[in-house]
Structure formats: structure tokens, C-alpha cells
Design an enzyme around this catalytic site. Structure first.
Site: not given
Length: 412
Positions: A61, A285
Site C-alpha cells: 500500500d 495509488d
């Protein structure tokens, strides 16, 4: 979807501990971690934590701070795990690690609600242990879960931890630092870079969907040259994009100067209160929020109108069980035969005149014979604070510089 340890071993993800080098010269070579794409979360890889090593599937992440592990702790009790977690849930059992150390005296427990992970407070305690990423093993500060009773008793997460890879924030301590960055500071890695590329490429083993490189980057994938962009502050992010309270602010975000649909320059609203050049901005992201072509609401409607797209009912089977992305916007379809004639969408980031192009074949998804515009909007009107991930990064190589706080992009 769940992935067993043996599944990752079949992709060459077995990890072995090694003696920690003490100088950069003794550091191992950069490590390519193969990743598998999970449709709900993002990209999953494998690490180990503890002594003896406990193998964990982790969700990689770019928008989380630290190394989070699902532990045995349930509502503050380390011996009542079954009251919080499914028997199938992969966990890190801190009581079985001889090197685990409780660090609560240095780093108090924290909780976020709302948050991007769970429909309940995301509560963590702090400890430290030996973490292994590829050839590197060293002690890092980690977040251990403290889950509410009953939260995941019926459903196992497809991972046992979150490998946070956010850039380091000024003034923060090890509790808010990526484990990779902690290891680099202790001279375990040869360079302060991580990098991401989709498969196929020469580093990909059979079955892998992507590669995340630690401790360097591939000169062959970056052979066309890296363009570097400094990180900018985006304090608005917790208001309109990522839902965290208290706020989380250290992202791989760079200034966004222009968007073009074909040759038509799109308006970008920069009247909001800003810090530096941070709005409009691109936040990188590659997880679920990074799916879809990032556009403002107004730019999306101009694209829809210009290509004659048709609205898709929200109840359509095309959008179930997983829509193309998790944005709030409606979805539209186009004639599949005309995909190649749709406009190229280009982005110009602050500090360079280079245009980064997304081809129509990359932002149109053919789902059961219906070609869907895979666009994701954030904000309102001409305002854009976009999540740049899967759709934007096709045909590109991205590098993160943890030392200088910058993002590198190259065409593959």
C-alpha cells in the site's frame, strides 16, 4: 479471494532470513517482489515477520504509513483471537516470536475512524520485530492489530498485513515510517528507491501480475529516461478522497498542471485554499482507488459527450460483482468497434512540459461485450485531486525516492 502461503511459494515468493549487512557496500542487490492482483484491495506480496519467521501475505500500500500485521489481539486480549477473527484468517502470532518487543512505552496505541480499511475503528498497538523483505532481515517498528469483537469472525481478509510504503513525513518517528525506509536508514538496502511495474517484464515469474522492486530500480525498464517530480503537500486529501480521522497526509503526490482530452485543454480549478503547488494534484495509488482514468467531473462529462457514450444503469450486470473502479461517478459505454478512435488523454505534471499519455485501449474496458469508460472522479466541477494508479500506469514505470521525496516516471 484468499491466497495461501503455498500459492505464493509457487511464484517464487519464498523468503529466507539473511545476516543483516552493516554497510551500504555489503547490501544485497535490489529485490523484485512478485505481486498478485486482488480485485477488492490491490496487489499482494509476501514477507515474513518474527523469529522463527512467520510468513505473511501482505497488501502492498503506497498510501499507508507503516507495517501493519493482523495479530492475535482481540479487544485488548491477546488470548481470545477467535472472538474477533475467522479461523481461516492469516495472522502474526507475536507470542511465538522470540524477537518480538512491545513498544507501547515509546509509541502509544492509535485508532482511526473513519478509515479506508475496516467498517470499524482501525486500532493498532506498536511493537518491533525482525522483518524480512526478500534478502533483507532487520528489526523494524510495526503496527499490531487490536480488532473489535466479531469484526472478522465470518470473513477472512486475503492478507495478514499491510506493507505501508508512504513517503516519510518530516518530524515523524519510526512508528510512522515504512518498514522499507526503516531498513534503508539502518543500511540494509543499497539505495532509497522502490519501484513498480506491471507484468509481463523480464523480472516477472509465471503467474505474477506486477513487480515491486525494493532497494533500487531497473535501468532497463527506465532506459527511456526518468522524469522526476517533487512531492507536494495536499492537505485537502482527507476531506475529499481518503477518509481518515485523524488525518493521514504524507502521500506520493505531485502537482498537476494540465489535462488534455485529445488536443483540448481541460480547465483545472485552483481556487481552493492550497499549500504550495499541491492543488490540483496527482496522488499515486495502485490499490483500489487507483483504478480508473482520473478526471474532474466536468472533464468526464466533456469526454462522455464528445464520444457519444451511453449511460449504464447502476443495476447492470456489467457493474457486478466489481465495477471498473470504486469512484462515485456513473459509468458509460461506447461502441467497442470505435475504441481506437477515442481521444488520447494526456497529463502534464508541475515542473516539466512532458505529456504523459493514456491510450483509449487503456481506459476502455470490455466487460462481457460492453465497452465501459473506466473513469474515476474525485472532487466537483473542474476540481481534481486524482488517484493515479492502474489505468494511468499502463505502459509506464514508476520509481519512489524515499530520501529526496520525489516520484520518477518513465515510459516503458
Amino acid at each position: 479471494m484468499t491466497f495461501s502461503h503455498s500459492f505464493f511459494l509457487s511464484l517464487g515468493l519464498a523468503l529466507t532470513a539473511s545476516a543483516a549487512p552493516t554497510t551500504r557496500a555489503a547490501c544485497p542487490q535490489p529485490y523484485d517482489m512478485p505481486l498478485i492482483r486482488d480485485p477488492s484491495y490491490g496487489y499482494l506480496g509476501n514477507i515474513s515477520v518474527g523469529t522463527p519467521p512467520q510468513s505473511l501475505t501482505v497488501f502492498t500500500d503506497w498510501t499507508w504509513t507503516s507495517q501493519y500485521v493482523v495479530s492475535t489481539t482481540c479487544a485488548g486480549n491477546t488470548t481470545n483471537t477467535a472472538a474477533c477473527l475467522s479461523p481461516q484468517q492469516q495472522i502474526f502470532n507475536q507470542s511465538k516470536s522470540s524477537t518480538y518487543k512491545n513498544e507501547s512505552s515509546l509509541y502509544p496505541s492509535e485508532s482511526w475512524f473513519p478509515n479506508e480499511f475496516f467498517p470499524a475503528p482501525f486500532m493498532v498497538d506498536y511493537g518491533s520485530d525482525v522483518q524480512t523483505i526478500g534478502p533483507v532481515s532487520s528489526r523494524v517498528v510495526i503496527q499490531t492489530s487490536n480488532v473489535e469483537t466479531g469484526l472478522f469472525t465470518q470473513l477472512a481478509l486475503p492478507f495478514g498485513g499491510i506493507l505501508g510504503l508512504m513517503p516519510p513525513a518530516k518530524g515523524e518517528n519510526a512508528s510512522d515510517e515504512s518498514p522499507f525506509y526503516q531498513q534503508w536508514l539502518s543500511k540494509q538496502w543499497p539505495a532509497p528507491y522502490t519501484a513498480f511495474s506491471f507484468c509481463p517484464n523480464p523480472a516477472c515469474p509465471p503467474g505474477a501480475d506486477a513487480i515491486h522492486t525494493f532497494g533500487g530500480y531497473s535501468s532497463s525498464l527506465a532506459k527511456k529516461g526518468l522524469s522526476w517530480y517533487p512531492i507536494v503537500a495536499v492537505p485537502e486529501v482527507n476531506d475529499i478522497d481518503f477518509a481518515f480521522s485523524p488525518g493521514v497526509y504524507s502521500y506520493w503526490s505531485i502537482g498537476l498542471q494540465n489535462i488534455f482530452i485529445g488536443n483540448e485543454r481541460q480547465s483545472l480549478n485552483v481556487t481552493a485554499q492550497t499549500v504550495g503547488d499541491g492543488v490540483p494534484a496527482a496522488i499515486f495509488d495502485h490499490a483500489s482507488k487507483g483504478r480508473g482514468l482520473p478526471l474532474s467531473q466536468n472533464a468526464y462529462q466533456r469526454l462522455v459527450k464528445s464520444v457519444g457514450a451511453q449511460a449504464i444503469p447502476s443495476t447492470s450486470a456489467v457493474l457486478t460483482p466489481y465495477p471498473p473502479n470504486n469512484g462515485p461517478q456513473s459509468f458509460y459505454s461506447v461502441d467497442c468497434a470505435k475504441t481506437s478512435s477515442l481521444p488520447v488523454v494526456s497529463y502534464q505534471f508541475s515542473g516539466s512540459s512532458k505529456l504523459w499519455k493514456v491510450q483509449p485501449a487503456d481506459y476502455v474496458l470490455n466487460i462481457q461485450g460492453t465497452c465501459v469508460l473506466n473513469v474515476r472522479t474525485v472532487g466537483s466541477g473542474d476540481y481534481l485531486l486524482g488517484n493515479f494508479g492502474e489505468t494511468f500506469l499502463k505502459g509506464k514505470y514508476i520509481v519512489f525516492d524515499f530520501q529526496k521525496g520525489r516520484v520518477g516516471l518513465a515510459e516503458v
